[in-house]
Design an enzyme around this catalytic site. Structure first.
Site, PDB file in Angstrom:
ATOM      1  N   GLU B  60       0.808  -1.224   0.000  1.00 36.28           N
ATOM      2  CA  GLU B  60       0.000   0.000   0.000  1.00 36.28           C
ATOM      3  C   GLU B  60       0.837   1.268   0.000  1.00 36.28           C
ATOM      4  O   GLU B  60       0.545   2.222  -0.727  1.00 36.28           O
ATOM      5  CB  GLU B  60      -0.961   0.007   1.188  1.00 36.28           C
ATOM      6  N   HIS B 129     -10.102  -4.616  10.745  1.00 34.43           N
ATOM      7  CA  HIS B 129     -10.791  -4.533   9.451  1.00 34.43           C
ATOM      8  C   HIS B 129     -12.109  -3.772   9.526  1.00 34.43           C
ATOM      9  O   HIS B 129     -12.933  -3.889   8.632  1.00 34.43           O
ATOM     10  CB  HIS B 129     -11.092  -5.940   8.918  1.00 34.43           C
TER      11      HIS B 129
HETATM   12  C1  LIG Z   1      -2.135  -4.396   4.187  1.00 33.80           C
HETATM   13  C2  LIG Z   1      -3.214  -5.272   3.699  1.00 33.80           C
HETATM   14  N1  LIG Z   1      -3.608  -5.174   2.412  1.00 33.80           N
HETATM   15  C3  LIG Z   1      -4.588  -5.975   1.944  1.00 33.80           C
HETATM   16  C4  LIG Z   1      -5.181  -6.893   2.757  1.00 33.80           C
HETATM   17  C5  LIG Z   1      -6.290  -7.775   2.212  1.00 33.80           C
HETATM   18  N2  LIG Z   1      -5.771  -9.125   2.096  1.00 33.80           N
HETATM   19  C6  LIG Z   1      -5.941 -10.013   3.074  1.00 33.80           C
HETATM   20  S1  LIG Z   1      -5.164 -11.429   2.774  1.00 33.80           S
HETATM   21  C7  LIG Z   1      -4.597 -10.907   1.295  1.00 33.80           C
HETATM   22  C8  LIG Z   1      -3.748 -11.818   0.486  1.00 33.80           C
HETATM   23  C9  LIG Z   1      -2.503 -12.227   1.189  1.00 33.80           C
HETATM   24  O1  LIG Z   1      -1.880 -13.294   0.551  1.00 33.80           O
HETATM   25  P1  LIG Z   1      -0.664 -14.052   1.177  1.00 33.80           P
HETATM   26  O2  LIG Z   1       0.211 -13.124   1.926  1.00 33.80           O
HETATM   27  O3  LIG Z   1      -0.026 -14.838   0.095  1.00 33.80           O
HETATM   28  O4  LIG Z   1      -1.282 -15.028   2.272  1.00 33.80           O
HETATM   29  P2  LIG Z   1      -2.314 -16.225   2.073  1.00 33.80           P
HETATM   30  O5  LIG Z   1      -3.673 -15.639   2.175  1.00 33.80           O
HETATM   31  O6  LIG Z   1      -2.038 -16.859   0.773  1.00 33.80           O
HETATM   32  O7  LIG Z   1      -2.067 -17.136   3.230  1.00 33.80           O
HETATM   33  C10 LIG Z   1      -5.045  -9.616   1.049  1.00 33.80           C
HETATM   34  C11 LIG Z   1      -4.789  -8.855  -0.162  1.00 33.80           C
HETATM   35  C12 LIG Z   1      -4.767  -6.938   4.098  1.00 33.80           C
HETATM   36  N3  LIG Z   1      -5.328  -7.762   4.987  1.00 33.80           N
HETATM   37  N4  LIG Z   1      -3.769  -6.144   4.538  1.00 33.80           N
END
Ligand SMILES: Cc1ncc(C[n+]2csc(CCOP(=O)(O)OP(=O)(O)O)c2C)c(N)n1
Ligand SMILES: [Mg+2]
Lengths: 361, 333
Positions: B60, B129
């Site tokens: 971000e 959230h």
């Molecule tokens: C700073 C931030 N940006 C966006 C999100 C929304 N979000 C939650 S999980 C996610 C994907 C994360 O993927 P990854 O780190 O690969 O973990 P996984 O879900 O695959 O375990 C996103 C975009 C968030 N929680 N925090």
């Protein structure tokens, strides 16, 4: 629900069978299988409870990634720390958090591990060294460096294991934290649960380099492991923990895994970002539980009956957790304002919504 | 008139502005191939290609800053935050770069861009959230803030925000995306609502409920309940929080002499605090009662269903506050 007997038989076929089992005791191996089955059944129960509205909000399942939880947490001591992101249920179980407390937290009850205040994404149990459960992608990585800093500062013999998703390595916080861990030789094991996707985005679309190479240049030794293979994972982790405990500083692992379900309960399992075929083939060939099971069968360390008994036992634990959660009370009204501050000072006002003065709640 | 959802209204606004001006592009997490986490950008990748609809890494601070730089370089970025909760991570670039650059450069470099996404709580998403982020943004001079509550406002204001020459934070609501409403037909020409104009969503003479964003719907519910009880409430939707339509605020105060401010966020230094200060400075003599605020409980959002319900502002609380500024015992009590 996955049935142990129908979990793919193809998994691990033509594999090294006995190879790789050396160095592990038969009972230990059976313990691994049972532990991972517990995680799987727990998540299936959570899935079921979510579908009927017992659990709300975001709920991210760890199905398919069980060997990451066991492999990186199993070798730890009780007083070591674990910190992670929102996909945290099975990691909490692996660290010894009571399944009843985790399930009650998912149900938002007062007997939950965070008193119903955190929910699925925020499981915490400080007594077990389980430091959460964090919702902002990448935010736990500097916290892990801080736990490592505190360990070193107080000259404690402890380690902090920090999990993150593959997408988290793109956050600035990741790079800042690893750099500090490296320069101050902090006792932290950074683990990227590389399930290839961050929500609907393939890692290769948002990174020019593979996960393992993303720590290069920060001075943290990087490793790679097939984290669907619990034994390979366990072996590597024991080795790394030894180095960390010897004061060598942080380590970093690209733990290759795969998410069998949707990103969260509100997302589809497959779609434009990954095909149904891809998921099906991964489930068939790379299920960490069936992989271990078949190796144990092949080595004649396990019989069908024993497996069934094992499954019955873990299901009983999970059923009990769900019953416990179901019967647990909701938090009392007073809990709304409890724990915002740990100290209510003698002077001055802390809350400004005027509701206390309205005399209504 | 067309009846469309808030989501579709935003999609039309993006589509029309991207069509109209090649310097407009959309960047954020999951905005392209996934059609947006809340499907706001559905079909835009197909139509405009990956030069103009860009999936970002989860970074971000980085992509918000990239947006500011792109604006400095002559583009009109629309930066989508999956939710504004995650934009807290980007606040340095928003406040130190986007909001201040025009001033610090003595007017040489404008930053025409939009930061958009949902703000506020949805259902049981817990503390990290479920945050109303208006105050973080409105506090800093140099950035504008818009909070549409209806499909028509969403469309008209997003078009205006994209055309504005300053950085504009555009806050939507997760629970608003499926809300339907009437929006002028596409064929009836460009539908743009200027920033800085409030809208009376319901006329009334007894008490003014002033609010913004998603809370407009809660205010209207409260007004309905009050009506059954013989109280005629006016609902003023500010729509823009900066520029703020002070004239409209004063007009409703002159009319009803009683004000309740309703907002989703926390009370301390909240939007209602500013509105109350403005009213007492400019219309003190018109007030027949202290201004009351209805806000989220002054606590991080709890997960448990019952606690979350208690923490959120709702119509009954607004009714009670209205009765208090009217010095009456409502039947709802
Ligand atoms: C700073 C931030 N940006 C966006 C999100 C929304 N979000 C939650 S999980 C996610 C994907 C994360 O993927 P990854 O780190 O690969 O973990 P996984 O879900 O695959 O375990 C996103 C975009 C968030 N929680 N925090
Ligand atoms: Mg991932």
């Amino acid at each position: 629900m996955t049935d142990t007997s129908t979990m793919s038989r193809e998994a691990g076929k033509g594999d090294e069978s006995m190879a790789g089992l050396e160095g592990f005791e038969k009972d230990q191996l059976k313990g691994f299988l049972k532990e991972m089955l517990l995680y799987r059944r727990f998540e299936e129960k959570a899935e079921e409870a979510y579908a009927i509205g017992k659990i709300g909000g975001f709920c991210h399942l760890h199905i398919g990634q069980e060997a990451v939880a066991l492999g990186f947490i199993g070798p730890l001591r009780q007083d070591d720390y674990v910190i992670t992101a929102y996909r945290d249920h099975t990691q909490a179980l692996a660290k010894g958090v009571d399944p009843n407390g985790v399930m009650a937290e998912l149900y938002g009850r007062d007997s939950g591990s965070a008193r119903g205040k955190g929910g699925s994404m925020h499981i915490f149990d400080v007594e077990k060294g389980f430091m959460g459960g964090h919702g902002i992608v990448g935010a736990q990585v500097p916290l892990a460096a801080g736990l490592g800093f505190a360990i070193k500062y107080r000259e404690e013999d402890r380690v902090c294991v920090c999990f993150m998703g593959d997408a988290a390595v793109n956050q600035g916080a990741f790079h800042e934290a690893l750099n500090m861990a490296a320069i101050w030789k902090l006792p932290v094991l950074f683990v990227v649960e590389n399930n290839e996707y961050g929500m609907g985005t393939a890692f290769s679309r948002v990174s020019a380099l593979p996960v393992k190479e993303r720590a290069a240049g920060l001075g943290v030794p990087a490793h790679h492991v097939n984290a669907q293979d619990i034994l390979a994972t366990w072996t590597l982790v024991e080795e790394l923990l030894e180095k960390i405990r010897a004061g060598e500083g942080p380590q970093y692992v690209d733990a290759r895994t795969y998410r069998f379900k949707g990103h969260s309960m509100s997302d589809p399992v497959s779609g434009t970002y990954r095909s149904k075929d891809e998921v099906e083939s991964k489930v068939k060939q790379e299920d960490p539980i069936s992989l271990l099971r078949d190796r144990l069968f092949d080595a004649e360390f396990l019989t069908e009956d024993e497996l069934e008994e094992m499954d019955r036992e873990v299901r009983a634990v999970v059923d009990e957790a769900a019953e416990f959660a179901e019967e647990a009370p909701f938090p009392a009204r007073e809990e709304l304002y409890n724990h915002v501050y740990s100290e209510v000072n003698e002077h001055g006002r802390l809350f400004f919504d005027g509701r206390d003065r309205e005399g209504e709640d | 008139m067309q009846t469309i959802t808030y989501r579709e209204a935003l999609n039309q606004a993006l589509d029309e502005e991207m069509e109209r001006d090649d310097t407009v592009f959309l960047m954020g997490e999951e905005v392209a191939e996934y059609d947006g986490a809340y499907k706001v950008s559905k079909g835009l990748l197909e139509k405009f290609g990956d030069r103009r609809v860009v999936d970002s890494p989860i970074a971000e601070l980085g992509f918000a800053g990239l947006g500011v730089g792109a604006a400095m370089g002559g583009l009109r970025p629309v930066i989508e935050f999956m939710t504004f909760n995650f934009s807290i991570l980007a606040l340095d670039q928003v406040i130190n770069s986007a909001a201040k650059t025009f001033y610090m450069t003595g007017g040489q470099i404008p930053v025409p861009m939009v930061f958009r996404g949902p703000t506020g709580a949805a259902l049981q998403l817990s503390a990290q959230h479920s945050q109303a982020c208006e105050t973080w943004y409105v506090h800093a001079p140099g950035i504008k803030l818009v909070t549409p509550g209806t499909p028509a406002d969403a469309k008209g204001l997003l078009k205006a925000a994209i055309r504005d020459n300053d950085p504009v934070a555009f806050m939507e609501g997760e629970l608003l995306y499926n809300v339907k409403g009437e929006v002028p037909d596409v064929d009836d020409g460009d539908f743009v609502i200027p920033l800085g104009k409030a809208d009376v969503k319901r006329e009334g003479s007894d008490v003014s409920i002033i609010t913004h964003g998603k809370m407009v719907h809660v205010a209207l519910q409260a007004a309905k309940k009050l009506e059954k009880d013989g109280v005629d409430a006016e609902v003023l939707d500010l729509r823009s929080l900066r520029p703020l339509d002070v004239e409209a605020i004063l007009a409703t105060v002159h009319k009803t002499n009683r004000v309740v401010y309703l907002e989703e966020g926390w009370p301390y230094a909240g939007i209602g605090a500013q509105i109350a200060a403005t009213i007492q400075e400019e219309a003190f003599d018109y007030l027949d009662a202290p201004i009351l605020r209805v806000t989220q409980a002054d606590v991080p959002m709890p997960y448990a269903k019952n606690l979350e319900q208690m923490a959120k502002p709702d119509a009954d609380r607004v009714v009670r506050a209205c009765n208090r500024v009217l010095y009456r015992n409502g039947s709802a009590d």
